[in-house]
Design an enzyme around this catalytic site. Structure first.
Site, PDB file in Angstrom:
ATOM      1  N   GLY B 216      23.096-108.772 -16.873  1.00  0.00           N
ATOM      2  CA  GLY B 216      22.616-110.140 -17.017  1.00  0.00           C
ATOM      3  C   GLY B 216      22.657-110.887 -15.688  1.00  0.00           C
ATOM      4  O   GLY B 216      22.574-110.294 -14.608  1.00  0.00           O
ATOM      5  N   SER B 217      22.862-112.187 -15.791  1.00  0.00           N
ATOM      6  CA  SER B 217      22.739-113.028 -14.596  1.00  0.00           C
ATOM      7  C   SER B 217      23.789-112.746 -13.534  1.00  0.00           C
ATOM      8  O   SER B 217      23.622-113.135 -12.385  1.00  0.00           O
ATOM      9  CB  SER B 217      22.833-114.499 -15.002  1.00  0.00           C
ATOM     10  OG  SER B 217      21.825-114.771 -15.934  1.00  0.00           O
TER      11      SER B 217
END
Lengths: 466, 484
Positions: B216-217
């Protein structure tokens, strides 16, 4: 007249009786066994076992009584047979007692300690030996019972067929209140008596009345009859009682005695061919025998799938883990083999806990017994004695080879007991009786011939000088 | 009759000789092979006949041995606080072999290792009872406890490293299991293990090392590092070339941001602060697949890591343009283990130097003589010190004034990055909450940590790296800092 023609390796006329040598060796054998017992106790519990004194005294008593009987009733007997048997019996007792201490066995509900029973059976065995020496003044008396022995042997061999199989082999009979008996062990001796008696009478016919065919002497049909019968009989035992070991033993013994009686190599060739054909024939349709053969060919292939194979593999691993010097008595894990560890597989415990060195010693002791038996046969002056001695020692050798070779994976496992060492009443009693007969024959063979009567004319023949 | 008798004597002699040869063959020639046979129970009996050495954390053993009586195996392994330490120690069972540290260091723990040869020989003469050696780990008990407690009933994992040395400080995975329940070889042990194996929550999976998640981020810091290293941007406060909306290359799909955040032409610092998908997606696309792979590899991707316990390889694969753009924001086929993301955070915190992660500090002989000490070792140099400090500034902004405020610690500089990884077909499943961070003091950074929470029970809207994962990371960092 001189009977001192010392053609044999034993019988010199002035040979000392060697009874004191025998006594010293028996004492030595008892001492070794007591040390083994102490060793087990120290290794397992860190203290001398409580029953050590009783065990030592018991074994010393057995050896001592047997020795006294020999001294009294067979003073010229071979001095090695008794000490060697005592050593094996004593060592076997220590090993059985050691396996009794196994926690793995004690966890099994049906397990019962075997050492005290074995000591009792050993006592009965020694009693048999004494009985043989006392009752059987001369082994040639046995000749009279040639055909009776055949009958008794047949009955003993056939009896187990009417009793249920134990662990896949029908070789036991159960007598309520007494326990189980393996008649085959006794049949071994009795059948040797029959063979010796029969062959002594028929040896000339078998040896001479034959036609030459392709370099071999083919016997006449009527002489061939009994051998074919024995062959068929041993196959029958194999089929109905699934007892590969006994059939091999009886047949091997017969071939050996036949060869000695007739001095014809052709009998050996026939014997090998017939036993080979029989074994292969039976192996093709008998699953019990097939299991043993596959387990022999690759013991590890059937791991987890087949009991016979797993047992064989465990036996090999026990030998392997012993290595050269062994783990020491009581410090191995030969009890992993399972239920037969103290009978058929007792040698695996020797291999693991006494190592290669111990195995060699034990095998040599067996070898010595066999060779003393063969020497007795050589020394015996009558053909019946020769045949009986070679029959008994030959069957002993074959049994040792078949059992030891089986547990070491040299040949397929057949399930017989290691003489003297394995737990089992019939076996230890029968083998003591066997040793008794050998001692009797060797006594007769080594007994010095009576001194010639003094000649009344001796003085008359003196040269008178003028 | 004597001639055949002599031949029979010879024959019997040959029989005995055959037996003698055979016994020599199996007891001398084949002895080693038979002793090493897999079915030979003696090997196990010997193995469990002695007390096993211990695995040590903070000077105290987290393992032990107890004597058992129910089988021929004398000693059985026990663990103190088993579920908490299981991801570190692995298990060692009489019936079911061993795993992880218990397995890798088995030679030392059982005392059978060749490294202990002299020690063994010596104790043979002194008559000492044979015992195993010890494994001294780098783990920090307080940090491990914080991580394990922080995860609590949630499914997830924590990996914490000392950025300056690579020492593993915490390695937690939940739900966990107690290795003690199947350390023996009874039926109960077997049943307990079977129950664990059939549990659909996979308690025996070491999520910190053996499970890869879409990062993810949190992966955006790698993308940022790649942009700086490759000179795509040099100033973290200058405007980037990032239109909004941004269309994925070779596609009609527009890349979305989470909510209405100021991402148009945002600077690197602002883009990381708000976690702009559009900015970093385009950045990854501008750099191209090859450069992104190169940067990821430098951080340790695409390779198994041995701590010495093996960690699965994290993956940044060769991909087409739209996939590469998505991988640049930690989605698509980009997958990372928690340990890998802790390595990313630690390399940045350590001014660009990535140290080889390790958890065995020392091996001790049974008499406590040290026979091995780990020397810290640089694994790679993912970015220059200058660029590392730029990324640090960006990450510190995230914690000070962005999505990661939950990780703030009074009086300590903390840098971090949140992540909420979508997964499942069309992102249908509940996302994973990520947080990677490091704390910094005057003497450099003592701890970098990665946390992932895959909590299927939480309300979907509540799942965010900052909300779920950051507090756990904070407590782990605090535990390490308090111990300093």
């Amino acid at each position: 007249m001189s009977v001192v023609t010392n053609t044999t390796t034993i019988g010199a006329i002035d040979a000392p009786s060697r009874r004191n040598t025998e006594l010293a060796l028996v004492a030595f054998a008892v001492l070794i066994s007591v040390f083994a017992y102490a060793n087990v106790g120290l290794a397992l519990n860190g203290e001398l076992p409580a029953g050590m004194l009783g065990y030592g005294l018991g074994l010393a008593l057995l050896g001592g009584v047997a020795h006294l009987a020999v001294r009294r009733f067979a003073p010229y007997a071979d001095p090695l047979l008794l000490p060697l048997a005592t050593l094996l019996n004593g060592l076997g007792l220590a090993l059985i007692w050691r396996l009794d201490q196994s926690e793995r066995f004690q966890a099994i509900k049906t397990f019962a300690p075997a050492a005290s029973k074995q000591l009792m059976f050993s006592a009965v065995g020694v009693a048999f030996l004494v009985l043989v020496l006392v009752v059987l003044k001369d082994h040639r008396i046995l000749q009279r019972y040639t055909y009776i022995s055949m009958l008794v042997a047949l009955v003993l061999l056939i009896l187990p067929m009417f009793f249920p199989a134990v662990n896949g082999a029908k070789i036991w009979i159960k007598i309520p209140g007494v326990g189980t008996i393996q008649p085959g062990e006794f049949a071994k001796i009795i059948i040797a008596v029959f063979f010796a008696g029969y062959l002594m009478v028929k040896r000339d016919a078998l040896a001479l009345a034959s036609r030459r065919f392709m370099g071999l002497y083919l016997p006449r049909g009527r002489d061939l009859g009994p051998i074919l019968m024995v062959w068929a009989f041993s196959i029958l035992i194999l089929v109905f009682e699934t007892d590969l070991g006994s059939s091999l033993l009886f047949f091997g013994m017969f071939v050996v005695m036949l060869y000695v009686a007739t001095e014809r190599t052709s009998w050996i060739v026939f014997g090998l061919l017939m036993s080979g054909a029989g074994a292969v024939g039976v192996a093709t349709f008998e699953p019990h025998v097939q299991d043993r053969v596959t387990a022999w060919l690759d013991p590890f292939a059937g791991w987890g799938k087949e009991a016979a194979s797993e047992q064989m593999a465990k036996s090999l691993m026990a030998f392997g883990s012993g290595g050269t010097l062994g783990t020491g008595l009581g410090q191995g894990n030969s009890d992993l083999i399972g239920f037969a560890a103290n009978s058929d597989f007792i040698l695996a415990t020797v291999g693991e806990e006494l190592g290669l060195a111990g195995m060699m010693a034990v095998l040599l002791v067996y070898g010595l017994i066999v060779e003393r038996g063969v020497r007795t046969a050589l020394a015996a002056r009558d053909p019946f004695g020769k045949l009986l001695a070679i029959g008994l020692s030959g069957s002993f050798a074959i049994q040792v080879f078949v059992v030891a070779g089986g547990v070491m994976g040299l040949i397929p496992l057949t399930g017989m007991t290691m003489p003297f060492m394995a737990a089992g009443g019939s076996s230890v009693i029968a083998n003591w009786a066997l040793i008794g007969i050998l001692i009797r024959i060797s006594d007769t063979a080594r007994r010095p011939a009576p001194a010639p009567a003094p000649s009344p004319d001796a003085e008359m023949t003196q040269v008178v000088r003028p | 009759m004597n001639k055949p008798l002599r031949r029979i004597a010879l024959f019997c002699g040959i029989l005995v000789l055959a037996l003698l040869v055979r016994t020599n063959y199996i007891q001398y020639v084949r002895a080693d092979e038979l002793n090493a046979n897999e079915h030979n129970r003696r090997v196990q009996i010997e193995r469990y006949a002695h007390e096993r050495g211990n695995i040590i954390v903070d000077g105290e053993p987290v393992t032990g041995s107890v004597e058992t009586t129910d089988s021929d195996f004398q000693y059985k392994r026990v663990w103190k606080n088993g579920p908490m330490w299981a991801p570190v120690t692995g298990y060692s069972s009489q019936a079911f072999d061993s795993s992880q540290l218990e397995s890798i260091e088995d030679g030392i723990l059982t005392g059978n290792s060749d490294q202990l040869f002299f020690d063994r020989t010596l104790s043979m003469f002194t008559g000492e009872k044979k015992t195993g050696g010890n494994i001294v780990t780098t783990l920090n008990g307080a940090a491990q406890k914080a991580a394990f407690k922080g995860l609590g009933a949630k499914k997830g994992a924590v990996a914490a490293l000392d950025p300056q040395t690579g020492a593993v400080l915490a390695l937690a995975s939940t739900p966990s299991y107690d290795p003690s329940v199947f350390a023996g070889n009874s039926m109960e042990d077997s049943d307990a293990r079977q129950k664990l194996l059939q549990d659909k929550d996979k308690p025996m999976l070491n999520r910190a090392l053996r499970e890869t998640y879409p990062p993810g981020s949190t992966f955006k810091v790698v993308t940022a590092a790649a942009a700086l290293e490759n000179g795509l941007y040099t100033d973290i406060d200058e405007e980037t070339d990032s239109p909004l909306p941004w269309r994925l290359p070779l596609s009609t799909n527009l890349l979305q941001n989470e909510g209405d955040i100021p991402c148009e032409n945002a600077s690197l610092r602002e883009a990381l602060r708000w976690s702009c998908n559009t900015v970093f997606g385009k950045m990854s696309n501008d750099l191209g697949n090859a450069k992104m792979i190169e940067q990821a590899d430098k951080f340790g991707f695409n390779k198994e890591v041995f701590t010495p316990v093996r960690a699965d390889a994290s993956v940044y694969p060769k991909d087409n343009q739209p996939q590469n753009a998505m991988a640049g924001i930690g989605q698509a086929s980009n997958r990372a283990t928690p340990l890998q993301m802790a390595m990313v955070a630690s390399a940045i915190a350590n001014d660009g130097k990535l140290m080889q992660p390790y958890m065995v500090a020392q091996r001790q002989a049974p008499n406590l003589d040290v026979i091995y000490t780990h020397e810290k070792e640089q694994l790679s140099r993912p970015l220059s010190a200058e660029n590392a400090q730029k990324v640090q500034q960006m990450m510190e902004t995230v914690v000070a004034d962005g999505t990661g405020t939950n990780a703030q610690i009074d009086g300590v500089t903390v840098g971090g990055k949140t992540g909420t990884a979508q997964h499942g077909l069309n992102n249908s499943e509940k996302p994973y909450a990520w947080f990677i961070s490091y704390a910094k003091t005057d003497s450099g950074s003592p701890v970098a940590v990665a946390v992932v929470v895959e909590d299927g029970n939480a309300n979907r809207d509540d799942i965010s790296g900052g909300g779920l994962a950051a507090p756990i990371a904070k407590s782990v960092m605090k535990a390490v800092l308090d111990g300093k």
